[in-house]
Design an enzyme around this catalytic site. Structure first.
Site, PDB file in Angstrom:
ATOM      1  N   ALA A   1     -37.660  26.284   6.479  1.00 37.11           N
ATOM      2  CA  ALA A   1     -38.442  25.145   6.986  1.00 37.11           C
ATOM      3  C   ALA A   1     -38.890  24.239   5.838  1.00 37.11           C
ATOM      4  CB  ALA A   1     -39.658  25.658   7.757  1.00 37.11           C
TER       5      ALA A   1
ATOM      6  N   TYR B   1     -39.084  29.496   4.018  1.00 37.71           N
ATOM      7  CA  TYR B   1     -38.242  28.867   2.984  1.00 37.71           C
ATOM      8  C   TYR B   1     -37.316  27.830   3.633  1.00 37.71           C
ATOM      9  CZ  TYR B   1     -34.793  28.380  -0.783  1.00 37.71           C
ATOM     10  OH  TYR B   1     -33.943  27.873  -1.740  1.00 37.71           O
TER      11      TYR B   1
ATOM     12  N   SER C   1     -31.895  22.778   0.223  1.00 35.62           N
ATOM     13  CA  SER C   1     -30.958  23.906   0.146  1.00 35.62           C
ATOM     14  C   SER C   1     -29.985  23.784   1.296  1.00 35.62           C
ATOM     15  CB  SER C   1     -31.735  25.216   0.270  1.00 35.62           C
ATOM     16  OG  SER C   1     -30.839  26.281   0.494  1.00 35.62           O
TER      17      SER C   1
HETATM   18  N1  LIG Z   1     -30.331  29.386  -6.638  1.00 35.69           N
HETATM   19  C1  LIG Z   1     -29.879  29.098  -5.444  1.00 35.69           C
HETATM   20  O1  LIG Z   1     -28.974  29.760  -4.892  1.00 35.69           O
HETATM   21  C2  LIG Z   1     -30.443  27.922  -4.701  1.00 35.69           C
HETATM   22  C3  LIG Z   1     -29.787  27.528  -3.521  1.00 35.69           C
HETATM   23  C4  LIG Z   1     -30.314  26.462  -2.796  1.00 35.69           C
HETATM   24  C5  LIG Z   1     -31.438  25.793  -3.259  1.00 35.69           C
HETATM   25  N2  LIG Z   1     -32.037  26.198  -4.400  1.00 35.69           N
HETATM   26  C6  LIG Z   1     -33.228  25.452  -4.837  1.00 35.69           C
HETATM   27  O2  LIG Z   1     -33.087  25.086  -6.193  1.00 35.69           O
HETATM   28  C7  LIG Z   1     -34.376  25.013  -6.805  1.00 35.69           C
HETATM   29  C8  LIG Z   1     -34.381  25.814  -8.100  1.00 35.69           C
HETATM   30  O3  LIG Z   1     -34.168  27.176  -7.790  1.00 35.69           O
HETATM   31  P1  LIG Z   1     -33.678  28.241  -8.877  1.00 35.69           P
HETATM   32  O4  LIG Z   1     -32.533  28.949  -8.283  1.00 35.69           O
HETATM   33  O5  LIG Z   1     -33.545  27.601 -10.206  1.00 35.69           O
HETATM   34  O6  LIG Z   1     -34.926  29.267  -8.859  1.00 35.69           O
HETATM   35  P2  LIG Z   1     -35.760  29.946 -10.039  1.00 35.69           P
HETATM   36  O7  LIG Z   1     -36.507  31.053  -9.395  1.00 35.69           O
HETATM   37  O8  LIG Z   1     -34.888  30.261 -11.205  1.00 35.69           O
HETATM   38  O9  LIG Z   1     -36.775  28.794 -10.462  1.00 35.69           O
HETATM   39  C9  LIG Z   1     -37.857  28.426  -9.656  1.00 35.69           C
HETATM   40  C10 LIG Z   1     -39.018  28.051 -10.561  1.00 35.69           C
HETATM   41  O10 LIG Z   1     -40.127  27.640  -9.722  1.00 35.69           O
HETATM   42  C11 LIG Z   1     -41.310  28.099 -10.362  1.00 35.69           C
HETATM   43  N3  LIG Z   1     -42.437  28.202  -9.429  1.00 35.69           N
HETATM   44  C12 LIG Z   1     -42.597  29.092  -8.413  1.00 35.69           C
HETATM   45  N4  LIG Z   1     -43.793  28.929  -7.842  1.00 35.69           N
HETATM   46  C13 LIG Z   1     -44.418  27.907  -8.494  1.00 35.69           C
HETATM   47  C14 LIG Z   1     -45.681  27.279  -8.362  1.00 35.69           C
HETATM   48  N5  LIG Z   1     -46.591  27.680  -7.456  1.00 35.69           N
HETATM   49  N6  LIG Z   1     -45.980  26.233  -9.183  1.00 35.69           N
HETATM   50  C15 LIG Z   1     -45.094  25.830 -10.125  1.00 35.69           C
HETATM   51  N7  LIG Z   1     -43.882  26.409 -10.316  1.00 35.69           N
HETATM   52  C16 LIG Z   1     -43.560  27.438  -9.506  1.00 35.69           C
HETATM   53  C17 LIG Z   1     -40.921  29.484 -10.901  1.00 35.69           C
HETATM   54  O11 LIG Z   1     -41.833  29.926 -11.893  1.00 35.69           O
HETATM   55  C18 LIG Z   1     -39.518  29.228 -11.417  1.00 35.69           C
HETATM   56  O12 LIG Z   1     -39.538  28.862 -12.782  1.00 35.69           O
HETATM   57  C19 LIG Z   1     -35.363  25.520  -5.750  1.00 35.69           C
HETATM   58  O13 LIG Z   1     -35.970  24.425  -5.114  1.00 35.69           O
HETATM   59  C20 LIG Z   1     -34.495  26.289  -4.778  1.00 35.69           C
HETATM   60  O14 LIG Z   1     -35.048  26.311  -3.472  1.00 35.69           O
HETATM   61  C21 LIG Z   1     -31.563  27.248  -5.132  1.00 35.69           C
END
Ligand SMILES: NC(=O)c1ccc[n+]([C@@H]2O[C@H](COP(=O)([O-])OP(=O)(O)OC[C@H]3O[C@@H](n4cnc5c(N)ncnc54)[C@H](O)[C@@H]3O)[C@@H](O)[C@H]2O)c1
Length: 255
Positions: free
Chosen positions: A160, A158, A144
């Site tokens: 870290a 998060y 991220s």
């Molecule tokens: N959306 C943003 O603004 C953003 C910004 C920077 C980085 N990210 C990164 O992008 C990636 C996707 O994020 P997103 O925005 O699609 O989030 P999201 O919440 O839509 O999706 C995350 C998914 O992870 C799954 N999950 C959570 N805990 C779990 C576990 N213990 N085992 C298996 N699955 C699990 C959830 O069920 C969910 O489907 C993440 O790694 C997030 O850190 C997102």
């Protein structure tokens, strides 16, 4: 003639029940890959798999809590047993909370680290033998922008854990280049998904965020999925150990 870019590939995509991971699973299936969709959210997984099938693609749902190494090993085996190949891994699933540092309990810290950091490590370790048997592969891990900037709102664990993703990618990229396995990291900026939903279906302080982004808008899941597609396709064959920033130019001004 239509040319699909991932024909013959089998991809394990974590976080495929929602947001960016779901969009990646749909994109890969559209490009001809068979997709093993990993997530803890069974209903979301079933919806992703149904959408892929309705579009003529092939996918299976693999329910897994990635903070548990035994479950991750079983999930990876399920994908292998189904398709006899795993040539792509996308480590995308993650959990977040917004507690300030001083209110973060041991339990809060351990929960986020066990899903985001341990979970990525377990997936890397468990996919390796299958990827080797598949003749090599490509791995993309989700960090991220907060890993590099810090964050005024996301919790310290998060932040870290997202820095850990970058280190793990570089480590594995160096180790596994000899096995024809490339490993890269993507650092998204703010992207409109359930993780950024402030409870009313909207991103909090949307206008302020958009003002600080030179390209003028919050990202969409497709913006990330298309970069991931590049990182797993042959066009990126000479890129490994890289960290790719996809944030609309947010840090040009050091904002
Ligand atoms: N959306 C943003 O603004 C953003 C910004 C920077 C980085 N990210 C990164 O992008 C990636 C996707 O994020 P997103 O925005 O699609 O989030 P999201 O919440 O839509 O999706 C995350 C998914 O992870 C799954 N999950 C959570 N805990 C779990 C576990 N213990 N085992 C298996 N699955 C699990 C959830 O069920 C969910 O489907 C993440 O790694 C997030 O850190 C997102």
């Amino acid at each position: 003639m239509e040319c699909k870019r991932l024909l013959g590939d089998v991809a394990a995509v974590t976080g495929a029940a929602s947001g960016i991971g779901k969009q990646i699973a749909l994109t890969f299936a559209r490009e001809g890959a068979k997709v093993a969709c990993f997530d803890i959210n069974k209903a979301g997984l079933d919806a992703t798999v149904a959408e892929i099938a309705a579009n003529g693609g092939e996918a299976i749902a693999v329910e897994v809590d990635q903070s548990d190494s035994t479950q991750v090993a079983a999930a990876m085996k399920k994908a292998w047993d189904e398709y006899g190949k795993i040539s792509i891994l996308i480590n995308c699933a993650a959990a977040i909370n917004y507690k300030p540092l001083q209110d973060t309990s041991d339990e809060d810290w351990n929960r986020i680290m066990s899903i985001n950091a341990n979970g990525y490590f377990f997936c890397l370790r468990e996919v390796y033998p299958y990827m080797k048997k598949s003749g090599g592969g490509r791995i993309v891990q989700f960090s991220s922008s907060t890993a590099l900037s810090g964050s005024g709102f996301a919790n310290i664990a998060y932040t870290a854990s997202k820095a850990a993703a970058i280190g793990m990618s570089k480590h594995a990229a160096g180790l596994w280049a000899k096995d024809n396995i490339r490993v890269n990291t993507i650092c998204p900026g703010l992207t409109e998904t359930p993780i950024t939903d402030s409870g009313d279906g909207k991103v909090k302080d949307r206008e302020a965020h958009e003002k600080a982004i030179p390209l003028g808008r919050i990202a969409r899941p497709e913006d990330m999925a298309d970069v991931v597609l590049f990182l797993v396709s042959d066009e990126s064959r000479y890129i490994t150990g890289a960290t790719i920033h996809v944030n609309g130019g947010k840090y040009i001004y050091g904002s």
